[in-house]
Write an enzyme that holds these catalytic residues in place. Structure first.
Site, PDB file in Angstrom:
ATOM      1  N   ASP A   1       0.814  -1.212   0.000  1.00 50.95           N
ATOM      2  CA  ASP A   1       0.000   0.000   0.000  1.00 50.95           C
ATOM      3  C   ASP A   1       0.855   1.274   0.000  1.00 50.95           C
ATOM      4  O   ASP A   1       2.085   1.206   0.018  1.00 50.95           O
ATOM      5  CB  ASP A   1      -0.940  -0.061   1.225  1.00 50.95           C
ATOM      6  CG  ASP A   1      -2.317   0.496   0.943  1.00 50.95           C
ATOM      7  OD1 ASP A   1      -2.443   1.324   0.010  1.00 50.95           O
ATOM      8  OD2 ASP A   1      -3.258   0.126   1.666  1.00 50.95           O
TER       9      ASP A   1
ATOM     10  N   TRP B   1      -2.995   3.381  -5.640  1.00 48.09           N
ATOM     11  CA  TRP B   1      -4.263   4.016  -6.064  1.00 48.09           C
ATOM     12  C   TRP B   1      -4.095   4.827  -7.355  1.00 48.09           C
ATOM     13  O   TRP B   1      -4.843   5.774  -7.615  1.00 48.09           O
ATOM     14  CB  TRP B   1      -4.837   4.908  -4.950  1.00 48.09           C
ATOM     15  CG  TRP B   1      -4.563   4.380  -3.566  1.00 48.09           C
ATOM     16  CD1 TRP B   1      -4.896   3.150  -3.103  1.00 48.09           C
ATOM     17  CD2 TRP B   1      -3.882   5.047  -2.486  1.00 48.09           C
ATOM     18  NE1 TRP B   1      -4.468   3.002  -1.794  1.00 48.09           N
ATOM     19  CE2 TRP B   1      -3.849   4.148  -1.401  1.00 48.09           C
ATOM     20  CE3 TRP B   1      -3.309   6.316  -2.348  1.00 48.09           C
ATOM     21  CZ2 TRP B   1      -3.255   4.481  -0.180  1.00 48.09           C
ATOM     22  CZ3 TRP B   1      -2.721   6.648  -1.132  1.00 48.09           C
ATOM     23  CH2 TRP B   1      -2.693   5.732  -0.070  1.00 48.09           C
ATOM     24  N   GLY B   2      -3.077   4.465  -8.159  1.00 48.27           N
ATOM     25  CA  GLY B   2      -2.840   5.175  -9.417  1.00 48.27           C
ATOM     26  C   GLY B   2      -2.105   6.492  -9.235  1.00 48.27           C
ATOM     27  O   GLY B   2      -1.853   7.199 -10.217  1.00 48.27           O
TER      28      GLY B   2
ATOM     29  N   ASN C   1       0.975   7.374  -8.723  1.00 57.58           N
ATOM     30  CA  ASN C   1       2.259   7.553  -9.431  1.00 57.58           C
ATOM     31  C   ASN C   1       2.221   6.985 -10.847  1.00 57.58           C
ATOM     32  O   ASN C   1       3.269   6.646 -11.396  1.00 57.58           O
ATOM     33  CB  ASN C   1       3.385   6.878  -8.627  1.00 57.58           C
ATOM     34  CG  ASN C   1       3.498   7.410  -7.214  1.00 57.58           C
ATOM     35  OD1 ASN C   1       4.029   8.492  -6.995  1.00 57.58           O
ATOM     36  ND2 ASN C   1       2.972   6.665  -6.247  1.00 57.58           N
TER      37      ASN C   1
ATOM     38  N   ASP D   1     -10.102   3.545  -3.511  1.00 58.73           N
ATOM     39  CA  ASP D   1     -10.833   2.326  -3.107  1.00 58.73           C
ATOM     40  C   ASP D   1     -12.243   2.270  -3.689  1.00 58.73           C
ATOM     41  O   ASP D   1     -12.979   3.249  -3.682  1.00 58.73           O
ATOM     42  CB  ASP D   1     -10.938   2.263  -1.575  1.00 58.73           C
ATOM     43  CG  ASP D   1      -9.589   1.996  -0.935  1.00 58.73           C
ATOM     44  OD1 ASP D   1      -8.577   1.941  -1.655  1.00 58.73           O
ATOM     45  OD2 ASP D   1      -9.571   1.847   0.297  1.00 58.73           O
TER      46      ASP D   1
HETATM   47  C1  GLA Z   1      -6.025   1.255   1.414  1.00 60.30           C
HETATM   48  C2  GLA Z   1      -6.139   0.244   0.272  1.00 60.30           C
HETATM   49  C3  GLA Z   1      -7.285  -0.700   0.584  1.00 60.30           C
HETATM   50  C4  GLA Z   1      -6.998  -1.413   1.908  1.00 60.30           C
HETATM   51  C5  GLA Z   1      -6.799  -0.398   3.015  1.00 60.30           C
HETATM   52  C6  GLA Z   1      -6.311  -1.038   4.302  1.00 60.30           C
HETATM   53  O1  GLA Z   1      -7.128   2.089   1.486  1.00 60.30           O
HETATM   54  O2  GLA Z   1      -6.379   0.899  -0.937  1.00 60.30           O
HETATM   55  O3  GLA Z   1      -7.460  -1.643  -0.458  1.00 60.30           O
HETATM   56  O4  GLA Z   1      -5.869  -2.223   1.756  1.00 60.30           O
HETATM   57  O5  GLA Z   1      -5.835   0.582   2.650  1.00 60.30           O
HETATM   58  O6  GLA Z   1      -6.096  -0.125   5.318  1.00 60.30           O
END
Ligand code: GLA
Length: 398
Positions: A159, A193-194, A196, A214
């Site tokens: 993450d 989450w894209g 970079n 998410d």
């Molecule tokens: C981020 C990730 C999720 C999950 C949470 C856990 O938000 O994008 O998919 O892994 O952290 O805290």
């Protein structure tokens, strides 16, 4: 004489300098992919349903259910513990599991999962802390990778919380190198989450990369949740060309069966993720799923589309307001096609052969991937009535 000595000295220095610089920069072979995940990874992850409320019983029950429900037979393999399994680091800096939630330890859990013929995944973070505030891997990358390998980890989701000014590519590269140095085959799932643009550099660093924030269990953004299923879908447009065997765009884990979308909407979610060649990581309570949910997650015709060996991500090939056609080229020249109706009313949607890149005169066999019936052959186009918020999914082959 003095001038001669100076010239000699200068020559000598140049010689040493050129030798030294040649030594310092030997040509680097191009980075190679790790050879894993030649089709999109399939499995289950604890986060979407359980969040931080996990323990070894929850994870074992998911592994048991993956086998007894037929998910394993359908191709699901990885059982992945997401955030919140961690305790603290010990005096040597070795990461420990939360002893209350995982009293038997992570190695025992991995052994339990492996004994069922499944694979085991775990979660960490490129920063000092995970998104739920547990210890991250920053500064401990090689130590953590060695520990994961010793536990029998087969998959790492990594993450991007608490990373501040860290560089994306080099942060993920460090953990990628550490995993390789561990000597164990570990699928590497990048979760920035894209932020970079990992699709631009991730191909030889990891096996899948999140493209968005998410997902939440809903049709579209609502109540402060920005990424409903259809919003995530729209954000995949344009990224198709970056996916391929060993390196996949990840539009986030499945919400199928978590309760806040309808049966038709979950069928749409699953069909569209398959056409995107997305990793199929279930996120529901496998031990207590309904027959409807199971029928979606174990639809072998649709899983075969996702797992097709050609490894080409599908794209939206036609759009008319709320009515869309998505298509994915398959090995052998076939196409998987999703007729998708976003409107509140049922509607007839058609796809032309032209939109699929076929000559109009080509005759193709047609199979409905939700009814599992072969339909009459089609030439030039195909049309079907599509329910509100639903899909008709077919494959056409020679
Ligand atoms: C981020 C990730 C999720 C999950 C949470 C856990 O938000 O994008 O998919 O892994 O952290 O805290």
């Amino acid at each position: 004489m003095k001038r001669f000595a100076l010239a000699l000295l200068a020559f000598g220095l140049c010689f040493v300098a050129s030798f030294a610089s040649a030594e310092a920069a030997p040509p680097q072979p191009p980075r190679q992919a790790n050879g894993l995940a030649l089709t999109p990874p399939m499995g289950w992850n604890s986060w979407n349903k359980f969040g931080c409320d996990i323990n070894e019983g929850v994870i074992r029950a998911a592994a048991d259910a993956m086998v007894s429900s037929g998910m394993k037979d359908a191709g699901y393999r990885y059982v992945v513990i997401d955030d919140c399994w961690h305790g603290e680091r010990d005096a040597n800096g070795d990461i420990q599991a939360d002893a209350k939630r995982f009293p038997s330890g992570i190695k025992a859990l991995a052994d339990y999962i492996h004994a069922k013929g499944l694979k085991f995944g775990i979660y960490s973070d490129a920063g000092k802390k995970t998104c739920a505030g547990r210890p991250g891997s920053r500064g401990f990358e090689y130590q953590d990778a060695r520990q994961y390998a010793a536990w029998g980890v087969d998959y790492l989701k990594y993450d991007w919380c608490s990373t501040y000014t860290q560089d994306g590519k080099s942060s993920y590269e460090t953990m990628s190198d550490a995993l390789r140095a561990s000597g164990r085959d570990i699928v590497f799932s990048l979760c920035d989450w894209g932020r970079n643009k990992p699709w631009l550099w991730g191909e030889t660093i990891g096996n899948l990369w999140r493209t968005t924030g998410d997902i939440y269990d809903g049709w579209e953004s609502r109540d402060g949740h920005y990424n409903g299923m259809t919003n995530i879908l729209d954000m995949q447009v344009g990224l198709e060309g970056y996916a391929g065997p060993g390196h996949w765009n990840d539009p986030d884990m499945l919400e199928v069966g978590n309760g806040d979308m309808t049966f038709e909407e979950y069928k749409s979610h699953f069909s569209l993720w398959a056409v995107l060649a997305a990793p199929l990581i279930a996120g529901n309570d496998l031990a207590n799923m309904s027959a409807e949910t199971k029928s979606i997650l174990t639809n072998k015709d649709i899983i075969a589309v996702d797992q097709d060996a050609l490894g080409v991500q599908g794209r939206r090939v036609a759009r008319d307001g709320d009515y869309e056609v998505w298509a994915k080229p398959l090995k052998g020249g076939g196409r998987a096609i999703v007729l998708f109706n976003r409107s509140k009313e049922a509607h007839r949607i058609s796809v032309s052969w032209e939109a699929l890149g076929y000559p109009a005169t080509l005759e193709r066999s047609v199979r409905d991937l939700w009814t599992h019936k072969n339909l009459p052959k089609a030439k030039g186009s195909f049309a079907a009535d599509v329910p509100s918020h639903g899909v008709v999914m077919i494959r056409v082959d020679a």
